[in-house]
Enzyme design. Structure first.
Site, PDB file in Angstrom:
ATOM      1  CB  CYS A  59      34.177  34.212  38.190  1.00  9.55           C
ATOM      2  SG  CYS A  59      35.171  33.837  39.621  1.00  9.55           S
TER       3      CYS A  59
ATOM      4  CB  CYS B  55      32.928  35.531  41.307  1.00 10.90           C
ATOM      5  SG  CYS B  55      34.551  35.976  40.664  1.00 10.90           S
TER       6      CYS B  55
END
Length: 105
Positions: A30, A33
């Protein structure tokens, strides 16, 4: 650096009496993230022992993902005294997180 948690270490670390905890439900693949890593480092530098930051990898900790009804990464959950007090989804700026921290520490 935010500590990676698993099912065995989660409750001990995340439910520290009287301490504000920020749990990051993330994925290794991600991009948003990954953008949160320096934000967490800044928060740890600013707040020190006033806050605990832990990370849960959504790919490996399905029981915690289900328990906290995490639908996307990153999902940021603030806990205090074992109760969820705030929940955010997506990458956030440090200032937004600091506002939540300041009103709860």
């Amino acid at each position: 650096m935010a500590e990676r948690l698993n099912s065995e270490t989660f409750k001990e670390k995340a439910f520290q009496p009287g301490k504000l905890t920020l749990i990051d439900f993330y994925s290794d693949s991600c991009v948003p993230c990954k953008r949160m890593v320096p934000v967490f480092a800044k928060l740890e530098e600013k707040y020190g022992d006033q806050i605990y930051i832990g990370k849960i990898n959504v790919a490996y900790e399905q029981n915690l993902v289900e328990e906290y009804k995490v639908m996307s990464a990153p999902t940021l959950i603030f806990l205090k005294d074992g109760k969820q007090i705030e929940r955010l989804t997506g990458a956030k700026k440090a200032a937004e997180l600091e506002e939540i921290i300041d009103k709860n520490i």
